[in-house]
Design a protein around this motif. Structure first.
Motif, PDB file in Angstrom:
ATOM      1  N   SER A 389       0.882  -1.175   0.000  1.00  0.00           N
ATOM      2  CA  SER A 389       0.000   0.000   0.000  1.00  0.00           C
ATOM      3  C   SER A 389       0.916   1.219   0.000  1.00  0.00           C
ATOM      4  O   SER A 389       1.480   1.591   1.037  1.00  0.00           O
ATOM      5  CB  SER A 389      -0.914   0.000   1.224  1.00  0.00           C
ATOM      6  OG  SER A 389      -1.766  -1.123   1.217  1.00  0.00           O
ATOM      7  N   HIS A 391       0.917   4.395   0.014  1.00  0.00           N
ATOM      8  CA  HIS A 391       0.838   5.617   0.807  1.00  0.00           C
ATOM      9  C   HIS A 391       1.572   5.499   2.137  1.00  0.00           C
ATOM     10  O   HIS A 391       1.950   6.514   2.730  1.00  0.00           O
ATOM     11  CB  HIS A 391      -0.627   6.001   1.059  1.00  0.00           C
ATOM     12  CG  HIS A 391      -1.360   5.052   1.951  1.00  0.00           C
ATOM     13  ND1 HIS A 391      -1.797   3.818   1.515  1.00  0.00           N
ATOM     14  CD2 HIS A 391      -1.740   5.155   3.253  1.00  0.00           C
ATOM     15  CE1 HIS A 391      -2.407   3.204   2.504  1.00  0.00           C
ATOM     16  NE2 HIS A 391      -2.386   3.984   3.564  1.00  0.00           N
ATOM     17  N   ASN A 394       4.771   7.277   2.501  1.00  0.00           N
ATOM     18  CA  ASN A 394       4.640   8.655   2.992  1.00  0.00           C
ATOM     19  C   ASN A 394       5.723   9.573   2.436  1.00  0.00           C
ATOM     20  O   ASN A 394       6.280  10.412   3.140  1.00  0.00           O
ATOM     21  CB  ASN A 394       4.680   8.683   4.526  1.00  0.00           C
ATOM     22  CG  ASN A 394       4.160   9.985   5.100  1.00  0.00           C
ATOM     23  OD1 ASN A 394       3.319  10.632   4.497  1.00  0.00           O
ATOM     24  ND2 ASN A 394       4.685  10.368   6.253  1.00  0.00           N
ATOM     25  N   SER A 398       5.673  10.137  -6.703  1.00  0.00           N
ATOM     26  CA  SER A 398       4.568   9.610  -7.511  1.00  0.00           C
ATOM     27  C   SER A 398       5.056   9.215  -8.894  1.00  0.00           C
ATOM     28  O   SER A 398       5.982   9.825  -9.437  1.00  0.00           O
ATOM     29  CB  SER A 398       3.457  10.658  -7.638  1.00  0.00           C
ATOM     30  OG  SER A 398       2.417  10.194  -8.470  1.00  0.00           O
ATOM     31  N   ASN A 694      -1.759   0.669  -4.654  1.00  0.00           N
ATOM     32  CA  ASN A 694      -2.703   1.771  -4.518  1.00  0.00           C
ATOM     33  C   ASN A 694      -2.668   2.348  -3.099  1.00  0.00           C
ATOM     34  O   ASN A 694      -2.053   1.806  -2.193  1.00  0.00           O
ATOM     35  CB  ASN A 694      -4.121   1.299  -4.861  1.00  0.00           C
ATOM     36  CG  ASN A 694      -4.520   0.088  -4.056  1.00  0.00           C
ATOM     37  OD1 ASN A 694      -3.682  -0.609  -3.502  1.00  0.00           O
ATOM     38  ND2 ASN A 694      -5.808  -0.164  -3.987  1.00  0.00           N
ATOM     39  N   ASN A 695      -3.364   3.469  -2.942  1.00  0.00           N
ATOM     40  CA  ASN A 695      -3.501   4.098  -1.637  1.00  0.00           C
ATOM     41  C   ASN A 695      -4.845   3.688  -1.050  1.00  0.00           C
ATOM     42  O   ASN A 695      -5.892   3.991  -1.625  1.00  0.00           O
ATOM     43  CB  ASN A 695      -3.443   5.625  -1.767  1.00  0.00           C
ATOM     44  CG  ASN A 695      -2.214   6.093  -2.509  1.00  0.00           C
ATOM     45  OD1 ASN A 695      -1.104   5.654  -2.213  1.00  0.00           O
ATOM     46  ND2 ASN A 695      -2.397   6.975  -3.485  1.00  0.00           N
ATOM     47  N   SER A 765     -10.151   4.237  -1.204  1.00  0.00           N
ATOM     48  CA  SER A 765      -8.874   4.523  -1.858  1.00  0.00           C
ATOM     49  C   SER A 765      -8.861   5.958  -2.350  1.00  0.00           C
ATOM     50  O   SER A 765      -9.900   6.626  -2.392  1.00  0.00           O
ATOM     51  CB  SER A 765      -8.642   3.559  -3.023  1.00  0.00           C
ATOM     52  OG  SER A 765      -9.679   3.693  -3.988  1.00  0.00           O
ATOM     53  N   ASP A 768      -2.911   9.695  -5.950  1.00  0.00           N
ATOM     54  CA  ASP A 768      -1.759  10.504  -5.566  1.00  0.00           C
ATOM     55  C   ASP A 768      -2.112  11.980  -5.741  1.00  0.00           C
ATOM     56  O   ASP A 768      -2.818  12.366  -6.691  1.00  0.00           O
ATOM     57  CB  ASP A 768      -0.558  10.168  -6.441  1.00  0.00           C
ATOM     58  CG  ASP A 768       0.077   8.842  -6.069  1.00  0.00           C
ATOM     59  OD1 ASP A 768      -0.438   8.183  -5.158  1.00  0.00           O
ATOM     60  OD2 ASP A 768       1.078   8.466  -6.706  1.00  0.00           O
ATOM     61  N   GLN A 775      -7.616  13.213   2.695  1.00  0.00           N
ATOM     62  CA  GLN A 775      -7.273  11.875   3.183  1.00  0.00           C
ATOM     63  C   GLN A 775      -7.815  11.668   4.600  1.00  0.00           C
ATOM     64  O   GLN A 775      -8.292  10.589   4.940  1.00  0.00           O
ATOM     65  CB  GLN A 775      -5.757  11.690   3.163  1.00  0.00           C
ATOM     66  CG  GLN A 775      -5.153  11.626   1.768  1.00  0.00           C
ATOM     67  CD  GLN A 775      -3.647  11.419   1.793  1.00  0.00           C
ATOM     68  OE1 GLN A 775      -3.121  10.643   2.593  1.00  0.00           O
ATOM     69  NE2 GLN A 775      -2.936  12.127   0.931  1.00  0.00           N
TER      70      GLN A 775
END
Length: 884
Positions: A389, A391, A394, A398, A694-695, A765, A768, A775
């Protein structure tokens, strides 16, 4: 607390002041044993005083008599009188005054201990080391003549024996030599992480020849040297005194690290020596001397006339971790170079997975490769810095746009690509020595970001790829087990399934090919597409091979380290120990029937009607042996079910019951497929469905089987209420019930799993570039949706699967582990096996004792102050009401 009775030793007549000092130490000890409050502090101070007195009692100080010595002894006597007077106050002071002034008492004890350390330096180290100087040159020559590495010793043999079980960290191998002539000294080679300490007794006045022949240990001056990171240090002299009555050892010395005190025991029967080497903070090399302890267990080698053993270091108190941005504590380049050489060059530099696309100038070709492989979980598991994942990295990097803020983020700047147990041990040694933050990662499959942290050192286990097939074995409990497997820490479930296919066997593992087989999945319980058939993954564990926080290698099973065995089967990964390998049960491979449906209801009314019908039929499907997954979006419903060792007629009948009244959904006939073995099914259906990168943030609840059977309409309404649009997904797992409900399994799996039928996940989800504010809104929405699921999951006593849970779960101790009682038991085990909290991760056992970023221990004094204020308030009310 046991103290050494040394005060009865006669003092030299030439120093009558020692008689007074010995008498004072006896009074201090006896008074400490009688106090009620602050007893542990009193006894600890008394024991330190006794240690110093023991040194004085065994030496002929008349030869050191001078003006400085007189001054030091008189100051020490005055100090002892003040200690006795202060400790005696605890016999007289009322309980209320002691509680209210507890903070002052704590400070006073700290001051006394610091002052005692200074007297230790004056009397012990200064005088003792001065006396040693006269023989040091002679002993160095003696050492040079006799010290030679013994290449015939096999370090692996020692390491595999798991023979040394000490509660400490930095690994050493110690050797002490002694013979009638006091002339033998040698050292054997040890693994790269080892520290080798040879000793030789050089005190000819310590005893006569007859005494030397009867005992291998003689009080007196000993030399030692050690190897660390393949470098030799020493020899260094230190004084050791053995009390044959108490079997206690005391001593002191100084090496390249700093000055230290020695305390321990010696068994004449077993010829074993156990010692704690306590370095005095502020002495010697400030980089190496952290005020830590080295603890050693030494065994007599009669052939070589050497004491041999292993030792580890431990910094005694929890402190804020040293992070990579802190140059004052982070190891320097020289330390890292030496460390890297000791682990065969396995130190690497991780980068965020998209960093190459945001470099200046950008690496276009490399970025194209990364972009193509971005969702490939196999590729991501091969990158030390990548999380499945993305994200959780951090980093603001991208692949979709050129980020001007791309940075290291949460990805550690250094990692150990461990391939051998010795690499793990050396890493833990370094972590403990420099108080570093540690994170452990295998493949990066973690929805809570528990295997990465900014400023940490990463221990990467991905390449520990070892397979062993065990045709027949007898467990420690006497059970005869066939077809067991031992798999290394880096093995992934896809590799397990393919390897076992040659034996027509299967293990109970994950649905994703790239999930690690022995890491957080297994240690957190491990639900499987085969759980209903044979139970959870953690139910299959026979034995673990682990490295403890203190560097020891241990076997963990039903007979050895029993509490840890219970904890490692459900209590969560990255928490209790580093798992090197696990031994698992396997089963004959089942045939498989799969049924896959992609449904698009014509309108919301028909969608709701189908969901109600599906939930009502779930118990029938479960009773028929079906397992699998279902997915609800705003407009679609996807069904992926499978039937191990299933009957085609039963499969057709049950699925037709589900679909017959919904032909208007414009779906094709049921996509039934039969497979002769599990591996055929897995490769065809699941292996290629492991897209990641993915996030995503998610939360979950376990839905009890009784609620699904008795309240199906409420369950269906809740599902419909939770599902929504804009990238949301509600995922159902029919993986509980059946054999997964076996309550006879004695492990720490959340007991809510044993009564559940469904595991439900709500996930969101984002792309980016989404703002932090947006979020946070999505994270809040996930929490709100999970609260809705909770209404059909047992309310406030509902439970969640820790590996697929909301990272913002408030009551995670109860939700993840089933009850606070279970959590507290796990925490007690954690404190026992990892007292310094080396292993920390988000919402893991014991993490509630640390700051949110897990870098600093929480201060417990606040709780003490609250207790004091509360008691004070109660007493004041009592006095006011009754006017006493």
């Amino acid at each position: 607390m046991e103290t050494v009775s040394v005060a009865m030793t006669a003092a030299p007549k030439s120093l009558p002041i020692l008689s007074t000092i010995f008498k004072l130490s006896t009074d201090i000890r006896e008074t400490s044993e009688r106090v009620e409050t602050n007893k542990s502090q009193c006894e600890q101070l008394s024991e330190r005083i006794d240690t110093l007195i023991g040194f004085l009692a065994e030496r002929d100080l008349s030869r050191c008599l001078n003006e400085a010595m007189h001054i030091a002894l008189n100051r020490f006597e005055a100090f002892l009188r003040r200690c006795l007077e202060y400790i005696s106050t605890f016999l007289e002071t009322g309980w209320f005054k002691r509680i209210v002034n507890n903070k002052d008492f704590e400070k006073k004890f700290q001051d006394l201990n610091r002052e005692l350390t200074q007297y230790s330096n004056d009397l012990n180290f200064g005088i003792g080391l001065n006396n040693m100087q006269s023989t040091k040159k002679q002993e160095e020559n003696h050492y040079t003549d006799n010290y030679s590495p013994d290449a015939s010793q096999n370090p692996a043999t020692m390491d595999e024996s798991h023979e040394y079980e000490n509660d400490f960290i930095e690994k050493k191998t110690a050797e002490i030599a002694d013979d009638d002539e006091h002339s033998g000294i040698a050292a054997r080679q040890v693994p790269p992480s080892g520290k080798n300490i040879p000793f030789v007794n050089t005190a000819r006045s310590a005893g006569n020849i007859e005494q030397a022949q009867q005992s291998v240990f003689i009080s007196g001056l000993w030399n030692y040297a050690y190897n660390q990171y393949n470098l030799a240090y020493g020899p260094f002299p230190h004084q050791l005194v053995f009390n044959s009555t108490t079997r206690k050892l005391h001593g002191y010395g100084e090496d390249n690290v700093g000055q230290y005190i020695l305390n321990g025991t010696f068994s004449e029967e077993n010829r074993q020596m156990e010692m704690t080497q306590s370095y005095q903070y502020g002495t010697g090399n400030p980089t190496l001397n952290l005020g830590h302890q080295d603890k050693m267990q030494l065994n007599w080698n009669a052939q070589r006339k050497i004491f041999e053993g292993v030792a580890y270091s431990n910094v005694q108190e929890r402190r804020c971790r040293c992070l990579s941005n802190n140059s004052s504590c982070w190891p320097n380049a020289s330390v890292w170079q030496t460390f890297n050489e000791s682990i065969n060059g396995q130190l690497i530099f991780p980068k965020p997975s998209a960093a190459v696309c945001n470099s200046n100038p950008p690496n276009v070709n490399a970025c194209i490769t990364v972009t193509e492989k971005w969702p490939n979980s196999f590729w991501r598991s091969e990158q030390a810095g990548a999380m499945q994942s993305a994200h959780w990295e951090n980093s603001s990097c991208s692949i979709f746009f050129n980020s001007t803020t791309c940075n290291q983020g949460s990805v550690p700047i250094l990692a150990v690509n461990a391939t051998l147990p010795e690499h793990v041990q050396a890493t833990l040694q370094l972590v403990n020595r420099y108080n570093l933050r540690l994170v452990i990662k295998t493949t990066g499959h973690d929805f809570s970001g528990r295997s990465t942290a900014n400023g940490a050192l990463l221990l990467w286990l991905h390449h520990m790829k070892n397979f062993t097939f065990i045709n027949n074995t007898l467990s420690c409990t006497g059970e005869n087990i066939s077809n067991a497997i031992r798999i290394g820490a880096g093995i992934q479930w896809g590799e397990v399934y393919k390897w076992l296919a040659q034996y027509n066997l299967v293990a109970i593992g994950g649905a994703s090919s790239t999930v690690g087989a022995s890491g957080g999945f297994l240690q957190g319980g491990g639900h499987s597409l085969l759980s209903r058939w044979k139970g959870f993954a953690a139910d299959q564990v026979i034995e673990y091979d682990v490295i403890m926080a203190d560097g020891r290698r241990q076997t963990v099973n039903s007979c050895q380290n029993v509490d840890l065995f219970w904890a490692l089967r459900g209590g969560g990964g990255g928490t209790f120990a580093v798992v090197l390998s696990v031994t698992l049960r396997t089963y004959p491979s089942p045939s498989m029937i799969s049924c896959i449906h992609f449904l698009k209801p014509p309108n919301n009314t028909r969608y709701a009607s189908f969901v109600h019908h599906f939930v009502q039929l779930l118990p029938t499907l479960a009773d028929s042996g079906w397992a699998g997954y279902f997915y609800l979006t705003m407009e679609t419903f996807t069904l992926v079910f499978f039937l191990p060792n299933g009957n085609n007629d039963i499969a057709n009948t049950t699925i037709n019951q589900l679909m017959n009244n919904f032909t208007d959904f414009n779906f094709k006939q049921p996509a039934y497929h039969s497979y002769p073995t599990f591996i055929n099914f897995f490769v065809k259906i699941l292996e290629s469905s492991s897209a990641t990168g993915n996030n995503v943030i998610l939360g979950s609840r376990l839905i009890p089987e009784t609620i699904i059977r008795n309240q199906p309409n409420q369950v269906a309404d809740t599902f419909l209420q939770v599902k929504d649009g804009n990238g949301s997904l509600l995922i159902g797992h029919l993986v509980a019930g059946g054999k997964a409900s076996d309550t006879t399994q004695n492990n720490s799996i959340n007991p809510a799993w044993r009564t559940a039928l469904l595991h439900m996940i709500y996930a969101r989800s984002w792309n980016d570039g989404t703002s932090i504010e947006d979020q946070e809104k999505l994270a809040k929405l996930v929490t709100e949706k999970v609260e809705i699921l909770q209404t059909i999951a047992g309310g406030s006593q509902s439970a969640s699967y820790m590996n697929e849970a909301d990272p913002n779960e408030k009551d995670w101790q109860q939700k993840f582990f089933g009850s606070l009682e279970i959590y507290n038991r796990l925490k007690s085990i954690k404190d026992n096996v990892d007292p310094n909290g080396i292993f920390q991760c988000r919402q893991c056992v014991g993490s509630d004792d640390w700051s949110i970023d897990l870098n600093c221990p929480k201060i417990s004094n606040g709780n003490k102050c609250y207790l004091i204020i509360q008691l004070l308030l109660i007493v004041m009310i009592f006095l006011f009401n009754f006017k006493i």
